[in-house]
Design an enzyme around this catalytic site. Structure first.
Site: not given
Length: 441
Positions: A391, A396
């Site tokens: 990410c 994430r």
């Protein structure tokens, strides 16, 4: 005052799904009758309206096995309390449910009635509730391969109150809250017994990569964690907990678990909290040389080597918003370049760099494994490939990585430097603009 009360009443009426009485009497059936209907050629759909933890594989009380009926989608009736009509309609579309198909529901009677009413209000007419406990189902239940690593709040509460729940740790455990910065919210309220980790102690500048192995080993030792200690992690937003989970798995902790739904799940269940901080008083030796599993974290050179493999053998997965993926925004105020790693596939994410709605249910628990797998498969991201998630800086990507682990995917990793480190070098190939899933098959 009357105006204010009227406004509040209007808000309450429009902010959640109505639980009005169903427009027609509830139809009931048995699992045997459902099986007979499934054996026919006419299509039907099944909704498991229980808690997502039971759907994933955790057994309910007095039940030997957990999981769900093959083909069932999960809509926990409790989600209705937080969904307005538009959000509920979106949920039904995302589940690919159709109002004109015969629909069977199974969960407790009160939850089944709530969801039946909500579905009737959306034009669903052929609705049948299974009036038996799942123990009476004689078919094979589908469970996620590593569902034990994604724990319910009820299981954690049983554990810390000494009730010896199923799949309990074998060699001691630690509960750890993981957040960025000083423990401000932790000191107001946290799970009893939980330790605290500031992500600044496990990430280093300039790219917010993992700290060196010696520093990581010190953090782990200070928490009192050995390689065989069960570690249960949670956060206010579970991305930070998943980041530390990835590091612990890299280090070699054999049993790393994540509280499904994080702090939200604990708070929603109204379990006890405390505010006094907890510390591990005596550092311990890890018992293994760190890292035991170096394959769980990869660097830029390894990403480039991965991208040289045929597209059906590898996936470098961008766990970022669509605008980030196509280069409309970098997603961060401190990252200036826009675009994606050339050759990266889109792995979905959420509304911005701090949310993961594409992976989460309305109550912040992990979305159905079938749904996550399907959104990956559309972009040719498959379990038999060598898969690296990235990410902006790893948070994430770590949550996607941990969910892939729960799903039983083997060859998975996190590209630690992410878009931040990749984009800082102008010699690294980047791409921009809209592409279709067909372009990565």
């Amino acid at each position: 005052m009357l105006i204010k009360i009227t406004a509040i009443a209007t808000l309450l009426l429009t902010s959640s799904i109505s639980f009005a009485s169903p427009s027609s009497p509830l139809k009931t059936a048995t699992f045997e009758q459902l099986a007979q209907q499934q054996a026919q050629t006419a299509p039907l759909q099944i909704i498991d309206c229980r808690n997502s933890n039971f759907y994933n594989g955790w057994p309910e009380a007095q039940q030997q096995n957990g999981g769900h009926i093959a083909g069932a989608v999960n809509i926990d009736a409790n989600w209705l309390k937080t969904l307005d009509t538009a959000a509920f309609q979106t949920l039904l579309r995302d589940k690919h449910l159709k109002s004109d198909l015969p629909t069977y529901l199974y969960c407790s009677a009160d939850k089944a009635q709530q969801l039946t009413t909500a579905l009737q209000n959306q034009g669903y007419h052929s609705l049948t509730t299974i009036d038996q406990p799942l123990n009476d189902y004689h078919g094979k239940l589908i469970a996620l391969p590593h569902f034990q690593q994604l724990v319910p709040a009820s299981w954690l509460n049983d554990l810390i109150t000494g009730k010896h729940p199923r799949y309990a740790p074998k060699h001691g455990y630690k509960v750890v809250e993981v957040e960025w910065g000083p423990p401000a919210k932790y000191l107001l309220d946290h799970i009893p017994g939980a330790l605290y980790v500031n992500t600044n102690t496990i990430e280093s500048k300039p790219w917010w990569n993992k700290v060196n192995n010696q520093a990581l080993a010190q953090v782990i030792a200070n928490l009192g964690i050995r390689y065989d200690t069960t570690v249960i992690l949670y956060a206010r937003n579970n991305m930070s907990a998943a980041r530390f989970a990835n590091f612990l798995m890299y280090a070699g902790v054999k049993d790393v678990r994540l509280l499904n739904g994080g702090w939200t799940a604990w708070s929603n269940a109204d379990y006890p909290t405390e505010h006094l901080p907890n510390y591990n008083k005596t550092p311990v030796a890890f018992g293994k040389k760190i890292p035991v599993n170096p394959q769980y974290l990869i660097d830029t050179a390894q990403v480039k080597a991965l991208l040289r493999k045929p597209v059906n053998q590898q996936s470098v997965v961008s766990v970022r918003t669509w605008p980030e993926y196509i280069g409309e925004t970098s997603g961060y105020d401190y990252i200036k370049p826009k675009g994606r790693i050339e050759g990266a596939k889109w792995g979905h994410a959420g509304s911005d760099s701090y949310h993961m709605q594409d992976y989460l249910n309305p109550d912040q628990t992990m979305k159905s494994g079938n749904e996550i797998t399907a959104q990956w498969a559309k972009w040719n991201i498959k379990p038999d490939q060598d898969v690296a998630f990235f990410c902006g800086t790893g948070w994430r990507a770590s949550e996607a990585f941990f969910f892939a682990h729960i799903l039983g995917w083997k060859n998975i990793s996190v590209y630690d430097g992410g878009w931040y480190q990749w984009s800082a070098n102008k010699n690294n190939p980047i791409a921009e603009g809209t592409i279709t899933p067909a372009s990565v098959h």
